[in-house]
Write a protein that holds these residues in place. Structure first.
Motif, PDB file in Angstrom:
ATOM      1  N   LYS A 195       0.714  -1.182   0.046  1.00 55.01           N
ATOM      2  CA  LYS A 195      -0.400   0.169   0.035  1.00 55.01           C
ATOM      3  C   LYS A 195       1.182   1.430   0.125  1.00 55.01           C
ATOM      4  CE  LYS A 195      -4.153   2.000   2.953  1.00 55.01           C
ATOM      5  NZ  LYS A 195      -5.171   1.932   3.542  1.00 55.01           N
ATOM      6  N   PHE A 196       1.791   1.317   0.354  1.00 55.12           N
ATOM      7  CA  PHE A 196       2.923   2.287   1.168  1.00 55.12           C
ATOM      8  C   PHE A 196       3.714   2.888  -1.144  1.00 55.12           C
ATOM      9  CE2 PHE A 196       7.470   3.396   1.308  1.00 55.12           C
ATOM     10  CZ  PHE A 196       7.232   4.427   2.066  1.00 55.12           C
ATOM     11  N   LEU A 197       4.048   1.519  -1.272  1.00 57.70           N
ATOM     12  CA  LEU A 197       4.082   1.368  -2.468  1.00 57.70           C
ATOM     13  C   LEU A 197       4.084   2.519  -2.930  1.00 57.70           C
ATOM     14  CD1 LEU A 197       6.988  -1.287  -2.632  1.00 57.70           C
ATOM     15  CD2 LEU A 197       8.043   0.628  -1.901  1.00 57.70           C
ATOM     16  N   SER A 198       2.443   1.466  -3.659  1.00 56.99           N
ATOM     17  CA  SER A 198       1.410   2.117  -4.362  1.00 56.99           C
ATOM     18  C   SER A 198       1.126   3.141  -4.152  1.00 56.99           C
ATOM     19  CB  SER A 198       0.264   0.752  -4.394  1.00 56.99           C
ATOM     20  OG  SER A 198       0.328  -0.185  -4.343  1.00 56.99           O
ATOM     21  N   ASN A 199       1.072   3.383  -3.288  1.00 52.23           N
ATOM     22  CA  ASN A 199       0.610   5.164  -3.169  1.00 52.23           C
ATOM     23  C   ASN A 199       2.210   6.438  -3.860  1.00 52.23           C
ATOM     24  OD1 ASN A 199      -0.382   8.054  -1.845  1.00 52.23           O
ATOM     25  ND2 ASN A 199       1.138   7.897  -0.724  1.00 52.23           N
ATOM     26  N   ILE A 200       3.336   5.736  -3.599  1.00 47.43           N
ATOM     27  CA  ILE A 200       3.978   6.326  -4.080  1.00 47.43           C
ATOM     28  C   ILE A 200       4.421   6.129  -5.532  1.00 47.43           C
ATOM     29  CG2 ILE A 200       6.680   6.994  -4.371  1.00 47.43           C
ATOM     30  CD1 ILE A 200       7.221   5.546  -1.310  1.00 47.43           C
ATOM     31  N   VAL A 201       3.902   5.535  -6.109  1.00 50.69           N
ATOM     32  CA  VAL A 201       3.409   5.405  -7.145  1.00 50.69           C
ATOM     33  C   VAL A 201       2.701   5.895  -8.227  1.00 50.69           C
ATOM     34  CG1 VAL A 201       3.388   3.725  -9.247  1.00 50.69           C
ATOM     35  CG2 VAL A 201       4.967   2.493  -7.874  1.00 50.69           C
ATOM     36  N   LYS A 205       3.453   9.068 -11.180  1.00 52.30           N
ATOM     37  CA  LYS A 205       3.130   8.803 -12.000  1.00 52.30           C
ATOM     38  C   LYS A 205       2.258  10.649 -12.668  1.00 52.30           C
ATOM     39  CE  LYS A 205       3.709   4.134 -13.214  1.00 52.30           C
ATOM     40  NZ  LYS A 205       2.630   2.262 -13.019  1.00 52.30           N
ATOM     41  N   GLU A 206       1.388  10.552 -11.572  1.00 50.34           N
ATOM     42  CA  GLU A 206       0.254  11.577 -11.953  1.00 50.34           C
ATOM     43  C   GLU A 206       0.615  13.088 -12.079  1.00 50.34           C
ATOM     44  OE1 GLU A 206      -3.080  10.849  -8.252  1.00 50.34           O
ATOM     45  OE2 GLU A 206      -4.219   9.511  -9.863  1.00 50.34           O
ATOM     46  N   ASN A 207       2.072  12.940 -11.569  1.00 53.23           N
ATOM     47  CA  ASN A 207       2.782  13.788 -11.585  1.00 53.23           C
ATOM     48  C   ASN A 207       4.118  14.208 -12.045  1.00 53.23           C
ATOM     49  OD1 ASN A 207       0.545  16.201  -9.415  1.00 53.23           O
ATOM     50  ND2 ASN A 207       0.978  13.864  -8.473  1.00 53.23           N
ATOM     51  N   GLY A 445      11.867  -0.730  -1.257  1.00 50.72           N
ATOM     52  CA  GLY A 445      11.768  -0.940  -2.634  1.00 50.72           C
ATOM     53  C   GLY A 445      11.118  -0.057  -3.454  1.00 50.72           C
ATOM     54  N   ILE A 446      11.438   0.950  -2.798  1.00 48.55           N
ATOM     55  CA  ILE A 446      10.643   2.209  -3.971  1.00 48.55           C
ATOM     56  C   ILE A 446      11.483   2.813  -5.331  1.00 48.55           C
ATOM     57  CG2 ILE A 446      10.713   4.957  -3.132  1.00 48.55           C
ATOM     58  CD1 ILE A 446      10.597   4.825  -0.876  1.00 48.55           C
ATOM     59  N   ALA A 447      12.821   2.060  -6.141  1.00 52.22           N
ATOM     60  CA  ALA A 447      13.270   2.083  -6.948  1.00 52.22           C
ATOM     61  C   ALA A 447      13.106   1.539  -7.405  1.00 52.22           C
ATOM     62  CB  ALA A 447      15.168   2.493  -7.035  1.00 52.22           C
ATOM     63  N   GLU A 448      12.493   0.355  -7.464  1.00 56.37           N
ATOM     64  CA  GLU A 448      12.038  -0.532  -8.205  1.00 56.37           C
ATOM     65  C   GLU A 448      10.374  -0.283  -7.984  1.00 56.37           C
ATOM     66  OE1 GLU A 448      15.547  -2.448  -7.375  1.00 56.37           O
ATOM     67  OE2 GLU A 448      14.004  -1.652  -5.845  1.00 56.37           O
ATOM     68  N   VAL A 450       9.096   2.861  -8.803  1.00 59.61           N
ATOM     69  CA  VAL A 450       8.690   4.037  -9.500  1.00 59.61           C
ATOM     70  C   VAL A 450       9.587   3.177 -11.208  1.00 59.61           C
ATOM     71  CG1 VAL A 450       8.115   5.765  -7.922  1.00 59.61           C
ATOM     72  CG2 VAL A 450      10.346   4.940  -8.733  1.00 59.61           C
ATOM     73  N   GLY A 451      10.696   2.222 -10.937  1.00 57.33           N
ATOM     74  CA  GLY A 451      10.991   2.053 -11.962  1.00 57.33           C
ATOM     75  C   GLY A 451      12.084   2.656 -12.481  1.00 57.33           C
ATOM     76  N   TYR A 452      13.026   3.115 -11.325  1.00 58.65           N
ATOM     77  CA  TYR A 452      14.664   3.566 -11.435  1.00 58.65           C
ATOM     78  C   TYR A 452      15.101   2.531 -10.580  1.00 58.65           C
ATOM     79  CZ  TYR A 452      17.919   7.289 -10.831  1.00 58.65           C
ATOM     80  OH  TYR A 452      19.060   7.519 -11.067  1.00 58.65           O
ATOM     81  N   CYS A 453      16.385   2.731 -12.020  1.00 59.08           N
ATOM     82  CA  CYS A 453      17.986   2.038 -10.859  1.00 59.08           C
ATOM     83  C   CYS A 453      18.542   2.906 -11.402  1.00 59.08           C
ATOM     84  CB  CYS A 453      17.940  -0.111 -11.764  1.00 59.08           C
ATOM     85  SG  CYS A 453      16.123  -0.663 -11.279  1.00 59.08           S
TER      86      CYS A 453
END
Length: 454
Positions: A195-201, A205-207, A445-448, A450-453
């Protein structure tokens, strides 16, 4: 929390581990007689002659004594040849057994000096922790022969394990002290993390938030004298005193980093009511040096942090990357009450800063700075302290001051500016190691997500 060492008293409540049977004791005179008899009449004869119903002498023990007897006999003959005045009657008819156990790493003389130093500190009521023991040992060895140290090509490598070992040999015991209960991770952590990671994603994405503007910050207590969560206490005692663990000898540091690995200038909060509590040291103008009565962060220091650290950094990134002035950014932080006031959230909104909070009790799993920077920072500062302490011990030893008389100035007046210098070195170290910053986002798990490595 201070890992202070104190003398062992009484019996421990901890169950004893299984031990070997007691060694049979033989006096040096008896060992000589057994060895001599075995040499003259054989091992079996010695075993029968010197065994008793209470103490049976094994043949392997006899062999060792006979070997020692022959070695001593040969040494006597050699001395007789080398010295014409040698008198057999002067020879004592004893065999002294070898000292059991491994040789001490520092050698008997240096090890004794370190123990004398530790004893001297204890007598004056000073704190002993692994940092101080390691630093003192390094200083003492350096004053005698720096080439003995591992880093200079020698065989002596002073580690925390060694420090604990010498404490044990000095009859000191280790206990863990803490000022709070251990937080237990909840059973549904996986669901909370998703839920935490989904909120960040969703926010990213929206902004269309670029990784350069995804920021995490965390605050941590910094001790003037680096310590750990371990304390030395009397064995069997029910209460563990945390000597030297008080707010007057701590500050609060706020560390922040971005998903791309950039490390932001620090906010340092000293304890006091005026600027007089700040160290006499020139920090970079980009730092935020402030204070509160108890050195804890509050609504005022948080507002300073946003206005003096976060906003200037975001503006500089927008200029450098040619982002729109209306480009939103994202900050990630924990649920500290000083950060979730209406005034604080309004300030974020005014600066076009979105936010995501770390779920309660999940800091050690989802807070990037906590996962990669905080421990690294404290280890770095501990190393700086140990180097300072070792150098001071070396200087005083080289001046001819005995180890029992060495005094290291650990007053706040002396350590505050030193600590400030070490913090600036820490900033440059982290600034030049972006992978350390990025690894926290990766572990959370935030980097993966949002798709940034990197």
């Amino acid at each position: 929390m201070a890992d202070e060492f104190v003398e062992k008293e009484g019996e421990s409540n901890k169950p004893k581990s299984p031990m070997r049977g007691q060694y049979k004791f033989y006096t040096p005179e008896m060992r000589y007689n057994i060895g001599k008899h075995a040499a003259e009449y054989g091992n079996k004869s010695a075993t029968q002659k010197f065994s008793t119903p209470e103490k049976k002498l094994s043949e392997s023990t006899v062999r060792g004594m006979k070997k020692k007897y022959y070695e001593q006999l040969n040494a006597q003959k050699k001395r007789k040849v080398d010295d014409t005045n040698f008198d057999d009657s002067d020879n004592e008819q004893v065999l002294t057994p070898k000292k059991r156990g491994r040789k001490v790493m520092l050698g008997e003389d240096l090890d004794k000096l370190v123990q004398q130093y530790i004893t001297g500190i204890r007598k004056t009521g000073g704190i002993i922790n692994t940092s101080i023991v390691m630093a003192a040992a390094k200083g003492i060895v350096t004053s005698k022969n720096r080439l003995l140290l591992f880093e200079n090509g020698g065989h002596i490598e002073i580690t925390r394990t060694w420090a604990m070992s010498i404490m044990k040999r000095m009859n000191l015991v280790k206990r863990k002290g803490t000022t709070s209960k251990k937080v237990t991770l909840m059973e549904n952590f996986g669901e909370i993390k998703d839920k935490f990671l989904s909120n960040i994603v969703k926010l990213v994405k929206e902004n269309k938030i670029p990784p350069e503007l995804i920021i995490n910050w965390d605050q941590t207590g910094i001790h003037t004298v680096p310590v750990s969560q371990w304390t030395m206490e009397i064995e069997g005692s029910k209460r563990v005193e945390i000597t030297g663990f008080d707010d007057k000898r701590q500050i609060t540091g706020k560390f922040a980093g971005t998903l791309v690995g950039d490390f932001l200038p620090m906010q340092l909060i000293y304890g006091g009511k005026t600027d007089m509590c700040h160290p006499k040291f020139s920090f970079p103008s980009s730092f935020n040096i402030t204070h509160s009565e108890n050195h804890w962060a509050n609504a005022e220091t948080m507002a300073e942090y946003i206005n003096k650290i976060i906003v200037p950094y975001i503006d500089s990134v927008k200029d450098e990357k040619d982002f729109s002035i209306r480009q939103k950014s994202l900050v990630i932080f924990d649920c500290f009450r000083g950060q979730i006031t209406d005034e604080f959230l309004s300030l974020l909104n005014k600066e076009s800063i979105l936010y995501a909070t770390i779920p309660p009790n999940c800091t050690d799993k989802l807070q990037p700075m906590d996962l990669s920077v905080n421990k690294c920072a404290k280890d770095f500062l501990k190393e700086q302290f140990q180097q300072y302490y070792a150098n001071e011990v070396t200087k005083q030893q080289e001046k001819g001051i005995s180890v029992e008389e060495i005094k290291i100035d650990l007053s706040l007046t002396n350590l505050k500016p030193l600590g400030a210098r070490w913090l600036l070195k820490l900033y440059h170290f982290l600034k030049s190691n972006p992978d350390t910053i990025y690894n926290g986002f990766h572990k959370a798990g935030i980097a993966e997500a949002v798709g940034y490595c990197r």
